[in-house]
Design a protein around this motif. Structure first.
Motif, short mmCIF file in Angstrom:
data_model
loop_
_atom_site.label_atom_id
_atom_site.label_comp_id
_atom_site.label_asym_id
_atom_site.label_seq_id
_atom_site.Cartn_x
_atom_site.Cartn_y
_atom_site.Cartn_z
N ASN A 1 0.91 3.81 5.56
CA ASN A 1 0.31 5.04 5.04
C ASN A 1 0.02 4.91 3.53
OD1 ASN A 1 -0.69 7.63 5.43
ND2 ASN A 1 1.26 8.62 4.89
N LEU A 2 -0.51 3.75 3.15
CA LEU A 2 -0.66 3.38 1.74
C LEU A 2 -1.57 4.33 0.97
CD1 LEU A 2 0.00 1.21 -0.42
CD2 LEU A 2 -2.07 0.00 0.32
N LEU A 3 -2.65 4.77 1.58
CA LEU A 3 -3.65 5.55 0.86
C LEU A 3 -3.23 7.01 0.64
CD1 LEU A 3 -6.93 4.19 2.48
CD2 LEU A 3 -5.80 3.47 0.37
N ASN A 4 -2.07 7.38 1.17
CA ASN A 4 -1.56 8.73 0.94
C ASN A 4 -0.38 8.73 -0.03
OD1 ASN A 4 -3.31 10.28 2.63
ND2 ASN A 4 -2.26 9.42 4.40
N LYS A 5 -0.11 7.59 -0.63
CA LYS A 5 0.99 7.51 -1.59
C LYS A 5 0.49 7.86 -2.99
CE LYS A 5 3.61 4.08 1.04
NZ LYS A 5 4.64 5.06 1.44
N ASP A 6 1.44 8.15 -3.90
CA ASP A 6 1.12 8.56 -5.27
C ASP A 6 0.84 7.33 -6.13
OD1 ASP A 6 0.72 10.02 -7.53
OD2 ASP A 6 2.86 10.29 -7.97
N ILE A 7 -0.34 6.73 -5.91
CA ILE A 7 -0.76 5.58 -6.69
C ILE A 7 -2.19 5.79 -7.15
CG2 ILE A 7 0.79 3.91 -5.60
CD1 ILE A 7 -1.38 3.16 -3.69
N LYS A 8 -2.61 5.04 -8.16
CA LYS A 8 -3.94 5.21 -8.74
C LYS A 8 -4.87 4.02 -8.47
CE LYS A 8 -3.28 9.23 -10.60
NZ LYS A 8 -4.02 10.42 -10.05
N ILE A 9 -4.31 2.81 -8.48
CA ILE A 9 -5.14 1.62 -8.35
C ILE A 9 -4.51 0.65 -7.36
CG2 ILE A 9 -6.05 -0.42 -9.54
CD1 ILE A 9 -6.24 1.23 -12.07
N ILE A 10 -5.33 0.11 -6.49
CA ILE A 10 -4.95 -1.01 -5.63
C ILE A 10 -5.90 -2.15 -5.98
CG2 ILE A 10 -4.69 -1.86 -3.27
CD1 ILE A 10 -4.30 1.04 -2.37
N ASP A 11 -5.35 -3.19 -6.61
CA ASP A 11 -6.16 -4.30 -7.07
C ASP A 11 -6.05 -5.45 -6.07
OD1 ASP A 11 -7.47 -6.32 -8.39
OD2 ASP A 11 -6.52 -5.96 -10.33
N MET A 12 -7.16 -5.71 -5.34
CA MET A 12 -7.18 -6.75 -4.32
C MET A 12 -8.04 -7.95 -4.74
SD MET A 12 -7.45 -4.33 -0.89
CE MET A 12 -6.76 -5.58 0.19
N ARG A 13 -8.33 -8.06 -6.02
CA ARG A 13 -9.22 -9.12 -6.49
C ARG A 13 -8.59 -10.50 -6.39
NH1 ARG A 13 -10.82 -6.82 -12.25
NH2 ARG A 13 -8.58 -6.28 -12.13
N ASP A 14 -7.27 -10.55 -6.47
CA ASP A 14 -6.55 -11.82 -6.32
C ASP A 14 -6.17 -11.96 -4.85
OD1 ASP A 14 -4.91 -14.04 -6.33
OD2 ASP A 14 -3.78 -13.43 -8.13
N GLU A 15 -6.72 -12.97 -4.18
CA GLU A 15 -6.45 -13.14 -2.75
C GLU A 15 -5.00 -13.47 -2.46
OE1 GLU A 15 -9.17 -15.91 -1.13
OE2 GLU A 15 -10.96 -14.78 -1.68
N ALA A 16 -4.26 -13.96 -3.46
CA ALA A 16 -2.89 -14.36 -3.23
C ALA A 16 -1.92 -13.19 -3.26
CB ALA A 16 -2.45 -15.40 -4.27
N ARG A 17 -2.32 -12.08 -3.91
CA ARG A 17 -1.41 -10.95 -4.00
C ARG A 17 -2.20 -9.66 -4.24
NH1 ARG A 17 1.21 -11.56 -10.09
NH2 ARG A 17 -0.78 -11.77 -11.20
N ILE A 18 -1.56 -8.55 -3.93
CA ILE A 18 -2.16 -7.22 -4.14
C ILE A 18 -1.33 -6.51 -5.20
CG2 ILE A 18 -2.69 -5.00 -3.07
CD1 ILE A 18 -2.99 -6.44 -0.41
N LEU A 19 -1.99 -6.01 -6.23
CA LEU A 19 -1.33 -5.27 -7.30
C LEU A 19 -1.53 -3.78 -7.08
CD1 LEU A 19 -2.32 -7.43 -10.40
CD2 LEU A 19 -0.20 -7.51 -9.07
N ILE A 20 -0.45 -3.03 -7.21
CA ILE A 20 -0.50 -1.57 -7.02
C ILE A 20 0.02 -0.91 -8.27
CG2 ILE A 20 0.34 0.38 -5.68
CD1 ILE A 20 0.49 -1.44 -3.26
N LYS A 21 -0.74 0.06 -8.78
CA LYS A 21 -0.33 0.76 -10.00
C LYS A 21 -0.27 2.26 -9.70
CE LYS A 21 -2.65 -2.69 -12.89
NZ LYS A 21 -3.66 -2.92 -13.94
#
Length: 226
Positions: free
Chosen positions: A206-226
């Motif tokens: 349920n990731l898109l309903n959490k209290d976050i602002k940015i999901i950075d998927m530009r790096d294929e090796a990892r996903i950054l969440i802010k």
């Protein structure tokens, strides 16, 4: 003797046909006869169940309009100016009637300027037919769009319940903005695969309903969440 008979027979038939067509041409030029006037205008479009009233209005002629008084180029220009028409052609038939063929852009998504929503074709053409309300079943784009949005639109339809709009960043990659205000930064190389991963993460966590602002998927090796 037989050859002479055939010669004169063909000669008489040729003269009769020449006189017939000459008379028809003269009568048409003088505005007389059945083919001298437009009795019917047929309209063909590339989209079934399309409202063709705008085309009919642009092609409308007064009753008993002389066939050769119709400027086909001017009529085609009026038809081509109708919002949504991609290509058009007007042809005069031997019987004096007219045939119009029109090809419409086929919308696959919507584009918004922040106030209105416009149909958007697969080749990135924004059709000048604005509406104030959004069709919730459509993917929405903002800003500039590339020449081909067909594949990214198909992928985005899987997230349409969460998606606010898509945005083309620096002419090379996509951002996906959700209805909850999350900006998903998709990679340049394979955004469709990244959207599949995002869909799976959202389904499992349920990731898109959490209290976050940015999901950075530009790096294929990892996903950054802010």
């Amino acid at each position: 003797m037989k050859r002479s008979i055939w010669f004169w027979l063909y000669f008489v038939i040729t003269v009769i046909l020449a006189v017939y067509f000459s008379v028809r041409i003269i009568m048409t030029g003088m505005g007389r006869g059945q083919i001298a006037h437009v009795h019917n205008i047929s309209i063909n479009a590339n989209i079934d169940n399309k409202d063709l009233s705008a085309l009919a209005g642009a092609a409308n002629l007064p009753p008993n309009t002389a066939t050769y008084s119709v400027n086909l180029a001017n009529m085609n220009a009026r038809i081509g100016a109708i919002p949504g028409v991609r290509e058009s052609a007007v042809r005069r038939l031997p019987n004096g009637n007219l045939v119009i063929k029109a090809s419409f852009y086929q919308a696959v998504a919507l584009w918004t300027d922040g106030e209105n929503y416009f149909p958007l074709s697969a080749d990135g053409t924004i059709v000048n037919q604005p509406q104030q309300t959004r069709d919730e079943g459509n993917v929405v784009f903002r800003g500039t769009v590339p020449d081909d949005i067909s594949e990214i639109t198909k992928a985005a339809h899987n997230l349409v319940g969460e998606l606010d709009y898509m945005e083309w960043i620096e002419d090379r990659r996509w951002n996906l903005v959700t209805l909850g205000g999350i900006t998903v930064m998709l990679p340049e190389s394979n955004p469709i695969a990244a959207m599949g991963s995002l869909l799976s993460l959202n389904h499992n966590h349920n990731l898109l309903n959490k209290d976050i602002k940015i999901i950075d998927m530009r790096d294929e090796a990892r996903i950054l969440i802010k």
